[in-house]
Structures are given as C-alpha cells and as structure tokens.
Write a protein that holds these residues in place. Sequence first.
Motif, short mmCIF file in Angstrom:
data_model
loop_
_atom_site.label_atom_id
_atom_site.label_comp_id
_atom_site.label_asym_id
_atom_site.label_seq_id
_atom_site.Cartn_x
_atom_site.Cartn_y
_atom_site.Cartn_z
N MET A 46 -7.95 -3.09 2.12
CA MET A 46 -8.05 -1.63 2.17
C MET A 46 -8.23 -1.16 3.61
O MET A 46 -8.93 -1.79 4.39
N THR A 47 -7.60 -0.03 3.94
CA THR A 47 -7.80 0.63 5.23
C THR A 47 -7.44 2.10 5.08
O THR A 47 -6.95 2.52 4.03
N GLN A 48 -7.70 2.88 6.12
CA GLN A 48 -7.38 4.31 6.08
C GLN A 48 -6.37 4.65 7.15
O GLN A 48 -6.26 3.98 8.18
N ASN A 49 -5.60 5.71 6.87
CA ASN A 49 -4.66 6.26 7.85
C ASN A 49 -5.35 7.43 8.54
O ASN A 49 -5.56 8.47 7.93
N PRO A 50 -5.73 7.31 9.82
CA PRO A 50 -6.48 8.39 10.49
C PRO A 50 -5.68 9.68 10.65
O PRO A 50 -6.26 10.74 10.84
N TYR A 51 -4.35 9.59 10.55
CA TYR A 51 -3.49 10.76 10.76
C TYR A 51 -3.61 11.76 9.61
O TYR A 51 -3.77 12.95 9.83
N ASN A 52 -3.56 11.27 8.36
CA ASN A 52 -3.61 12.18 7.20
C ASN A 52 -4.73 11.86 6.22
O ASN A 52 -4.79 12.45 5.14
N ALA A 53 -5.63 10.92 6.56
CA ALA A 53 -6.82 10.58 5.77
C ALA A 53 -6.48 10.00 4.41
O ALA A 53 -7.29 10.06 3.48
N THR A 54 -5.29 9.42 4.24
CA THR A 54 -4.96 8.72 2.99
C THR A 54 -5.49 7.29 3.05
O THR A 54 -5.68 6.73 4.13
N ILE A 55 -5.71 6.71 1.87
CA ILE A 55 -6.23 5.35 1.78
C ILE A 55 -5.07 4.41 1.45
O ILE A 55 -4.29 4.66 0.53
N CYS A 56 -4.96 3.31 2.22
CA CYS A 56 -3.90 2.31 2.00
C CYS A 56 -4.52 1.10 1.31
O CYS A 56 -5.49 0.52 1.81
N LEU A 57 -3.95 0.73 0.17
CA LEU A 57 -4.43 -0.42 -0.61
C LEU A 57 -3.33 -1.47 -0.71
O LEU A 57 -2.15 -1.13 -0.87
N GLY A 58 -3.71 -2.75 -0.63
CA GLY A 58 -2.77 -3.85 -0.79
C GLY A 58 -3.22 -4.76 -1.92
O GLY A 58 -4.40 -5.07 -2.03
N ASN A 59 -2.26 -5.18 -2.76
CA ASN A 59 -2.62 -6.01 -3.91
C ASN A 59 -1.95 -7.38 -3.81
O ASN A 59 -1.29 -7.71 -2.82
#
Length: 573
Positions: free
Chosen positions: A286-299
């Motif tokens: 998990m990490t965040q995109n600082p540009y638009n504050a969306t959360i990136c998840l990897g499975n």
Amino acid sequence: MKDKKMVRYFNTEDKKEETTKETSQDVKVYKIKPTNRLLKIQKYKKHKNIKHDENEKKKKKFAGKAPINPEKLEHHSRGEGFEGRGVRHPLHALKLKKKENKLKYAQEQAARADILLTEDQGFLEVDEDNRTTGITQQVIVDNVDITAATKSFELNLDFGPYQAKYSRNGRHLLLGSNKGHLTAFDWITKKLHFEINVMESIHDVSWLHVETMIAAAQKEWLYIYDNTGIEIHCIKRMDKILKMEFLPYHFLLAAVNEFGFMTWLDISIGEIVGHYNNNMGRTPVMTQNPYNATICLGNSKGVVSLWSPNVKKPLAKILCHKTPLTAIAVDNNGMYMATSGVDRSMKIWDIRNLDGPIQHYKLRTAPNHLEFSQKDMLAVGLGNVVEVYSNCCSQTAEKPYLRHKMGKTIKNFKFCPYEDILGIGTSNGFTSVIVPGSGEPNFDALESNPFQTKKQRKEAEVKALLEKIPAELITLNPYEVMEIDVPSLKDKMETRKSLLYLKPKKVDFTPRKKKKGKTNIARKKIIKEVARKEFINQSIEANKVLTKPQKENAPKQSFGVLDRFVPQPKLKK
C-alpha cells in the motif's frame, strides 16, 4: 554746515520707494517674507532636479530589467501557450489572451525568484574510470563537513525488525518493531521524546498532522499516542491493520486490514469517513499518491488499484505484473509509479495515462521495498543491499547511482525530507545513510519548517485545519471541481423516463382580456386541454426513445436440448 534732516520712522517707507523707483524703473519688485514653508518647497525642488538627473544617467547605463536565463524559463514553463485558433468569439479569445499573459508573467517572476534560493542540490563526482557505486559511506563521511557527518549513524536494537518513518518537516523520527518496541526522537539533536514497549506486535506506524501525535497499528486495534508515550485513543473499529497512510491536507488516516477492509479516519473530528471491503483479499502492499490523495493497493495477482473514500469500487486498475506484487512507490509530483514483483522485475509507469510501462528493469533479486525521494531518486531494497537510482524514470538507467550493503535484512526505508539522508529500518535496528542530492535543498517555511518553534507549530496547526480539504474531493483528477457538470446521456434518459410517471400540473389561469362569446369556465377548460395534450406528446416521445430495439452485443449461451428449461423474460404488452 548744513543741518542734517532728522529721519523719522514714518518717513522710512517713502525713502525706500524713491530709491527703488530710481534704480529699477522697468523691473517689478515683490516683497516676500521667507517663511519656513517656502524654504522647504525651494529645497525640495532642488533635490528633485538632482534626482531626475541621476535617474537619467542610470537609464543610460541600464536600459531595462535584467535578462532571464532561458533554461530557468523553460523549467518554470506551464506548457504551450494559446495561439488563437479554434475560438470564434472575440470576447472569449480576449479572455484567453489575458489569462495567457498572466501565466507568462508568473513564469517570469518564478524564474527571477530563483536567485533567492541560496542552497544547491548535492551530487557525487568521480573520474571517468571510476563509478559512483564504488564510493562507500565511510568515504562520504570523511569528505563532508562535521554537521553532515553526524547525520550518518547506526542504532543497534534488540526488538527488530523495525519500521522507520520521518515527520513531514524531516526533523523527527519514529520507530516501531514487530516485538512491540515504539520510540520517537529528534534524530538531528538525538533528543529522545519517549520509548515504550506496548507488549504486542506493531504492524505499522505513522505520524499524524503534528509531531505530537503518533498512530500505531498494533496486533488487534489502532492506538493513538502523544509525544510523551501516553495513550490518547484506542480505535476498535479499525482492527487487524496491515498498512497505514496519512493524508496531511485532508486530515485522513487511511488503513487496510487483513480481511481487505479499507478505512478512512478523519482525525480532526474523530469520525470514519469511509469503510468498505475492497474484495481483493489480503493486500499487504500500500502507498499513497501525493498528487490526488488516492490510495494505491497491490495484491497477489499483480494488479494495482486506486481507491478513494467516496467510491466503493476502484477508480482505476492496472495489471502491472503477472506475479504477486512486492512493493509500490509513487513520486511526489504524482507522475511516475514504480512497481516490483516476485519475478525480479521493476517497472516504471506513467500514472496519469495508465498505459504500458515507460521503463522495465530486471534485478538480481525480488525487491522488498521501493521509495522515491524529493528529487526523484528511487531507492530499491534487495535483501541486505540498498541501491539508489538517479533519473531512472524519464530515461533508462544503466547502473545505480549509489549502493550500500549491510549485514542485516532490510524491513523498510524512507528518504528524509529536506535532507540528503536515507533512513533504513533493519532486523537489528536503524541505519542512517548519506545520499548526496536526494533531498530538496530549499524549504518553504510556511509549508513545512524543520526549525519551527512551539508557537509556530500551533499556528500552523490552526491554519491547516482552516484549509482542510473535504474527503469528497478525492478523485483521480483533482481539477474536476473546476469543470462544468454537463448532464450525461444516461441522466437525460432518466429524466425522460420520469415524465411517464408524473401527473400533469394543475393550471389555474384567469386571462385579463375577455374573448367574446366564451365564458370564464370555457376558457379554463381550453387551457387545461392544451396543457394535457402537451404532456401526452412528451410522454409519447419518451416512450419511443425507451422502446427502441437494443443491439445484443453478446450471443446467448446455448445449452443444447436443455434450452427449453431456460426461463425467458416476459414481454410487457
């Protein structure tokens, strides 16, 4: 002897008048008393004339403003300008031209203001025969000043492996271990804030909006501590957390647990803004995109999905690898995303277009962690080795910029903001490594100040709360708020469909002028009849649109002889 005439006071004026007439017959003489006001005006006029002469001399030397370096102008450029094509109305063309002039002025001012940035970015310089990867930390420490050398240190701790996180201004460091050891300190002055053992495993740690509040995801629930180690809150609605990310401009603490439930906690009001299951199973990356504050998840299927608290489905999905993902990282500008998988591959993606990978690297082992710095350097963790790549997104990097090998397994690492430091959490403690050129050399004191006082911190906290962005504005495109909401075709169809179920409005209308031969009641009936006919025509048109034959895209599945048992939808008469 002639007798002298006695001069009297009343005869002095007559004598003066006679002398003036004799001396100057054509010249007019005015008698003015020299007051303070007149003297000041005369002095100001002389001073003004002198200044005017000086300005003329200066104008000859310096014709205008100093020229701007074209490289700096290109650095602050905001894209191609408006050329005037495609705009028919002259008023709109004039508005766009004014806007373009403002952007050009802002670009020039930003380029001129670069002279105020006193600090420069660091770098490593070697001979043609040598490589920067051959330079060890001992060589760097020996060749830098004393203050920079003290920033490279190592902590040997017994309760590893440790996770490390720096505060937003880069001044404070937080460590949390799998065996319950939690500590925070000022890593520059080495002043300890607190050190406790929570007596259960800590899965992740995070700083909140100020360095006086800390969140720790423990074995069961989420706990909030202050900077003295006192427990403030225990949030039982957020349990079994694997990863956490704090969004500073929205005051949101985003977390995902073992069962795939995602939670967004608004720490300013203490309410959960979003809570739902992502239906992706266990997602430890998990990490965040600082540009638009969306959360990136990897499975485990190699899919990266982008999430927001408002939508219960992913905003976008990208199949990045054919094998399970091990790490994700997004740069500060929100342009590039780095992913790594079990197949020892690392890919760089343009997160704005979601197209194929820009760069593809094959590494020696599968990376266990990735991290971008403020100057777009990428750190890659390979077992007990950390490799730092410089400028690896826009072009292919043939070799790493720096390599550091340790005798410990790496858990995670973070670049320190506004410092050329990489903090590595290992299985036996914490290591601080110098990476020249990784940090932003000039900081904005109104944004994040490493040297802020207690009073400044309180004022910054109040200002941040006043400027807090609502969670509803988290989208893939942050500029959607500025766009016009044009109704889509689906919305138009729904409004037409609603006409079929609406009753016609009652029309009560009394005309002012009377028509001959018709009573008031007859006139009212005619008006009602016209309104009824209009409504019937609208409903017929809406019915025609809705009952159009739709094309069948997918062929129906055939079951052979058993087709007769398949239920068929009933047609409305």
